[in-house]
Design a protein around this motif. Structure first.
Motif, PDB file in Angstrom:
ATOM      1  N   THR A   5       0.847  -1.187   0.000  1.00  0.00           N
ATOM      2  CA  THR A   5       0.000   0.000   0.000  1.00  0.00           C
ATOM      3  C   THR A   5       0.881   1.235   0.000  1.00  0.00           C
ATOM      4  OG1 THR A   5      -1.693  -1.157   1.258  1.00  0.00           O
ATOM      5  CG2 THR A   5      -1.804   1.246   1.224  1.00  0.00           C
ATOM      6  N   PRO A   6       0.769   2.092  -1.003  1.00  0.00           N
ATOM      7  CA  PRO A   6       1.622   3.287  -1.044  1.00  0.00           C
ATOM      8  C   PRO A   6       1.275   4.230   0.087  1.00  0.00           C
ATOM      9  CG  PRO A   6      -0.089   3.405  -2.735  1.00  0.00           C
ATOM     10  CD  PRO A   6      -0.172   2.023  -2.133  1.00  0.00           C
ATOM     11  N   PRO A   7       2.239   5.029   0.525  1.00  0.00           N
ATOM     12  CA  PRO A   7       1.971   6.001   1.590  1.00  0.00           C
ATOM     13  C   PRO A   7       0.825   6.926   1.208  1.00  0.00           C
ATOM     14  CG  PRO A   7       4.328   5.841   1.153  1.00  0.00           C
ATOM     15  CD  PRO A   7       3.631   5.075   0.066  1.00  0.00           C
ATOM     16  N   LEU A   8      -0.043   7.213   2.163  1.00  0.00           N
ATOM     17  CA  LEU A   8      -1.171   8.094   1.912  1.00  0.00           C
ATOM     18  C   LEU A   8      -0.810   9.555   2.122  1.00  0.00           C
ATOM     19  CD1 LEU A   8      -3.902   6.009   3.743  1.00  0.00           C
ATOM     20  CD2 LEU A   8      -3.480   6.126   1.288  1.00  0.00           C
ATOM     21  N   TRP A   9       0.295   9.790   2.829  1.00  0.00           N
ATOM     22  CA  TRP A   9       0.682  11.167   3.131  1.00  0.00           C
ATOM     23  C   TRP A   9       2.194  11.237   3.232  1.00  0.00           C
ATOM     24  CZ3 TRP A   9       3.114  13.407   7.481  1.00  0.00           C
ATOM     25  CH2 TRP A   9       3.092  14.811   7.505  1.00  0.00           C
ATOM     26  N   ILE A 115      -7.856  21.973  19.877  1.00  0.00           N
ATOM     27  CA  ILE A 115      -8.177  21.140  18.726  1.00  0.00           C
ATOM     28  C   ILE A 115      -8.652  19.771  19.184  1.00  0.00           C
ATOM     29  CG2 ILE A 115      -7.299  20.074  16.602  1.00  0.00           C
ATOM     30  CD1 ILE A 115      -5.255  22.868  18.033  1.00  0.00           C
ATOM     31  N   ASP A 116      -9.822  19.361  18.742  1.00  0.00           N
ATOM     32  CA  ASP A 116     -10.313  18.004  18.978  1.00  0.00           C
ATOM     33  C   ASP A 116      -9.702  17.101  17.914  1.00  0.00           C
ATOM     34  OD1 ASP A 116     -11.646  15.622  19.316  1.00  0.00           O
ATOM     35  OD2 ASP A 116     -13.655  16.436  18.982  1.00  0.00           O
ATOM     36  N   ALA A 117      -8.662  16.369  18.322  1.00  0.00           N
ATOM     37  CA  ALA A 117      -8.001  15.450  17.403  1.00  0.00           C
ATOM     38  C   ALA A 117      -8.669  14.084  17.407  1.00  0.00           C
ATOM     39  CB  ALA A 117      -6.522  15.302  17.779  1.00  0.00           C
ATOM     40  N   GLY A 118      -9.276  13.727  18.540  1.00  0.00           N
ATOM     41  CA  GLY A 118      -9.896  12.413  18.636  1.00  0.00           C
ATOM     42  C   GLY A 118     -10.444  12.145  20.024  1.00  0.00           C
ATOM     43  N   VAL A 119     -11.174  13.114  20.563  1.00  0.00           N
ATOM     44  CA  VAL A 119     -11.803  12.934  21.872  1.00  0.00           C
ATOM     45  C   VAL A 119     -12.949  11.934  21.718  1.00  0.00           C
ATOM     46  CG1 VAL A 119     -13.039  14.083  23.755  1.00  0.00           C
ATOM     47  CG2 VAL A 119     -11.153  15.255  22.584  1.00  0.00           C
ATOM     48  N   ALA A 120     -13.079  11.024  22.686  1.00  0.00           N
ATOM     49  CA  ALA A 120     -14.072   9.950  22.595  1.00  0.00           C
ATOM     50  C   ALA A 120     -15.444  10.419  23.061  1.00  0.00           C
ATOM     51  CB  ALA A 120     -13.603   8.748  23.400  1.00  0.00           C
ATOM     52  N   ALA A 121     -15.890  11.547  22.533  1.00  0.00           N
ATOM     53  CA  ALA A 121     -17.209  12.099  22.855  1.00  0.00           C
ATOM     54  C   ALA A 121     -17.520  13.172  21.823  1.00  0.00           C
ATOM     55  CB  ALA A 121     -17.217  12.703  24.262  1.00  0.00           C
ATOM     56  N   GLU A 122     -18.808  13.430  21.653  1.00  0.00           N
ATOM     57  CA  GLU A 122     -19.220  14.549  20.805  1.00  0.00           C
ATOM     58  C   GLU A 122     -19.115  15.822  21.635  1.00  0.00           C
ATOM     59  OE1 GLU A 122     -19.723  14.686  17.749  1.00  0.00           O
ATOM     60  OE2 GLU A 122     -20.114  12.619  17.114  1.00  0.00           O
ATOM     61  N   LEU A 123     -18.278  16.732  21.216  1.00  0.00           N
ATOM     62  CA  LEU A 123     -18.088  17.980  21.952  1.00  0.00           C
ATOM     63  C   LEU A 123     -19.034  19.048  21.406  1.00  0.00           C
ATOM     64  CD1 LEU A 123     -14.191  18.018  22.112  1.00  0.00           C
ATOM     65  CD2 LEU A 123     -15.787  17.353  23.915  1.00  0.00           C
ATOM     66  N   ALA A 152      -3.863   7.472  10.778  1.00  0.00           N
ATOM     67  CA  ALA A 152      -2.599   8.062  11.209  1.00  0.00           C
ATOM     68  C   ALA A 152      -2.139   9.135  10.231  1.00  0.00           C
ATOM     69  CB  ALA A 152      -1.535   6.972  11.350  1.00  0.00           C
ATOM     70  N   SER A 153      -2.223   8.815   8.944  1.00  0.00           N
ATOM     71  CA  SER A 153      -1.834   9.788   7.922  1.00  0.00           C
ATOM     72  C   SER A 153      -2.725  11.018   7.965  1.00  0.00           C
ATOM     73  CB  SER A 153      -1.905   9.138   6.537  1.00  0.00           C
ATOM     74  OG  SER A 153      -0.985   8.083   6.411  1.00  0.00           O
ATOM     75  N   GLY A 154      -4.027  10.794   8.173  1.00  0.00           N
ATOM     76  CA  GLY A 154      -4.961  11.908   8.241  1.00  0.00           C
ATOM     77  C   GLY A 154      -4.678  12.826   9.415  1.00  0.00           C
ATOM     78  N   ALA A 155      -4.297  12.240  10.556  1.00  0.00           N
ATOM     79  CA  ALA A 155      -3.981  13.060  11.729  1.00  0.00           C
ATOM     80  C   ALA A 155      -2.720  13.880  11.503  1.00  0.00           C
ATOM     81  CB  ALA A 155      -3.820  12.169  12.955  1.00  0.00           C
ATOM     82  N   LEU A 156      -1.699  13.289  10.910  1.00  0.00           N
ATOM     83  CA  LEU A 156      -0.479  14.026  10.594  1.00  0.00           C
ATOM     84  C   LEU A 156      -0.776  15.179   9.634  1.00  0.00           C
ATOM     85  CD1 LEU A 156       1.857  10.954  10.128  1.00  0.00           C
ATOM     86  CD2 LEU A 156       2.296  12.801  11.755  1.00  0.00           C
ATOM     87  N   ALA A 157      -1.565  14.888   8.599  1.00  0.00           N
ATOM     88  CA  ALA A 157      -1.903  15.920   7.618  1.00  0.00           C
ATOM     89  C   ALA A 157      -2.704  17.048   8.258  1.00  0.00           C
ATOM     90  CB  ALA A 157      -2.685  15.300   6.458  1.00  0.00           C
ATOM     91  N   ILE A 245      -0.960  13.057  19.515  1.00  0.00           N
ATOM     92  CA  ILE A 245       0.488  12.978  19.275  1.00  0.00           C
ATOM     93  C   ILE A 245       0.769  13.101  17.785  1.00  0.00           C
ATOM     94  CG2 ILE A 245       2.518  11.485  19.474  1.00  0.00           C
ATOM     95  CD1 ILE A 245       1.154  10.287  21.999  1.00  0.00           C
ATOM     96  N   ALA A 246      -0.039  12.420  16.982  1.00  0.00           N
ATOM     97  CA  ALA A 246       0.122  12.509  15.530  1.00  0.00           C
ATOM     98  C   ALA A 246      -0.073  13.934  15.033  1.00  0.00           C
ATOM     99  CB  ALA A 246      -0.867  11.574  14.838  1.00  0.00           C
ATOM    100  N   MET A 247      -1.092  14.617  15.547  1.00  0.00           N
ATOM    101  CA  MET A 247      -1.337  15.990  15.092  1.00  0.00           C
ATOM    102  C   MET A 247      -0.243  16.939  15.548  1.00  0.00           C
ATOM    103  SD  MET A 247      -5.365  16.821  14.820  1.00  0.00           S
ATOM    104  CE  MET A 247      -6.496  15.628  14.082  1.00  0.00           C
ATOM    105  N   MET A 248       0.322  16.720  16.755  1.00  0.00           N
ATOM    106  CA  MET A 248       1.457  17.538  17.167  1.00  0.00           C
ATOM    107  C   MET A 248       2.653  17.317  16.240  1.00  0.00           C
ATOM    108  SD  MET A 248       1.589  17.760  21.321  1.00  0.00           S
ATOM    109  CE  MET A 248       1.543  16.002  21.622  1.00  0.00           C
ATOM    110  N   ALA A 249       2.895  16.054  15.873  1.00  0.00           N
ATOM    111  CA  ALA A 249       3.991  15.769  14.938  1.00  0.00           C
ATOM    112  C   ALA A 249       3.742  16.461  13.611  1.00  0.00           C
ATOM    113  CB  ALA A 249       4.129  14.258  14.743  1.00  0.00           C
TER     114      ALA A 249
END
Length: 351
Positions: A5-9, A115-123, A152-157, A245-249
């Protein structure tokens, strides 16, 4: 033939700092109206800032703290004494302006973005909250991959996009912060694989654990590590998380692509910096490491990055609090280059 699978990002293009500029900038600082070397490591920081912004001048008046929030499935294994609901509660505290990060940001004239990167609730919708949610928290990394390669790629992007947007809106300095119950466990796994470093040396008390809690945390982290032998950066991120962590990176990579400094906070933010630098080594030159955390494992990741933090205050809160305390030092170092008179002008009366 095995399907691939080629890299997505891919990381954005980052111009490495030019080491040939260092001598020129040091000579410029040596010519200022002060004794040689009298400002110690502030001079080193000024050189770094000058290299980052070359051929322009460094500026520091507009600083923004990006607080990325997300939850971790590893919490199901008892890696934290707090439930994931605390992540939501703290996000709402940031939005109300009442967290420690808000107080420190106000004290240092720094804007805060949550930034809500992936909170396990609807904010709830809030003008101070950016919804960049990838998923409702990661999966339990002790039992399955924390996220897909696509997530993971989406969070980095997303992190890179957010950082670039802040810079285009006028930010001169980005500071990183995070909130996510269980994220010291995820960070320990990332540092273990990407530094690399012995796993037990990467596991600390996080938000606070007694002996029984630490035994449970170690067992869960070892279970996760045994499940996958991933070692490539994106694979490690996908297996062990987390989304903040991914979004900070990604934010580090985005800031570096725009030739702006990014202030890295404590253990979790430095784990994100390690990930970013393993993805794009040129990003290392754009990172300013704020402080040495009291969290076990931080020294290991700092050593892996050959990083010497500016402060050592025994902090282990996260939220970007250490990064906020370092903002005035970055601003001062920038002004050393731009505002301080040359000694020759002082002696000639030409000031």
């Amino acid at each position: 033939m095995t399907a691939h699978t080629p890299p997505l990002w891919q990381p954005p293009a980052i111009v490495p700092l030019d080491p040939a500029l260092e001598a020129t900038l040091r000579a410029r600082i040596d010519g200022k109206a002060k004794p040689l070397g009298s400002l110690g490591r502030i001079e080193d920081l000024a050189v770094q800032l000058g290299m980052i912004r070359h051929p322009g001048e460094p500026r520091g008046e507009n600083a923004v703290l990006l607080v990325f929030a997300a939850d971790h499935g590893l919490v199901e294994e008892g890696v934290s004494q707090y439930p994931s609901a605390v992540t939501v509660a703290m996000v709402m505290t940031y939005l109300a302006g009442r967290a420690t990060a808000n107080a420190f940001a106000t004290a240092n004239n720094v804007a805060v973005r949550v930034i809500d990167a992936g909170v396990a609730a609807e904010l709830p919708v809030h003008p101070g909250l950016l919804d960049a949610k990838i998923r409702m928290g990661t999966a339990n990394a002790a039992r399955e991959p924390a996220m897909t390669f696509h997530e993971a790629s989406g969070a980095l992007a997303a992190g890179a996009r957010i950082a670039v947007g802040e810079i285009r809106a006028g930010a001169n300095i980005l500071a990183l912060g995070e909130m996510g119950i269980g994220n010291t466990a995820s960070s320990a796994l990332l540092v273990h694989r990407l530094a690399p470093a012995p796993l037990d040396d990467c596991i600390g008390v996080g938000a606070g654990q007694d002996d029984a809690g630490m035994a449970k945390k170690r067992a869960a982290i070892h279970k996760a590590a045994a499940r996958s032998d991933a070692s490539a950066p994106l694979d490690v991120l996908s297996e062990f998380g987390g989304l903040e962590i991914a979004m900070m990176a990604g934010a580090i990579l985005g800031a570096a692509s725009q030739r702006r400094p990014v202030i890295v906070d404590g253990f979790i933010s430095t784990a994100a910096a390690l990930l970013a630098i393993r993805l794009a080594p040129a990003a290392r030159g754009y990172c300013v490491f704020a402080h040495r955390s009291a969290e076990k494992g931080h020294d290991l990741v700092l050593a892996a990055l050959d990083a010497k933090p500016l402060l050592d205050l025994g902090l282990r809160l996260g939220e970007g609090t250490g990064a906020l305390l370092a903002v005035p030092l970055v601003r001062a170092a920038a002004r050393l280059l731009t505002d301080v008179a040359d000694l020759s002008d002082v002696l000639s009366g030409n000031i």
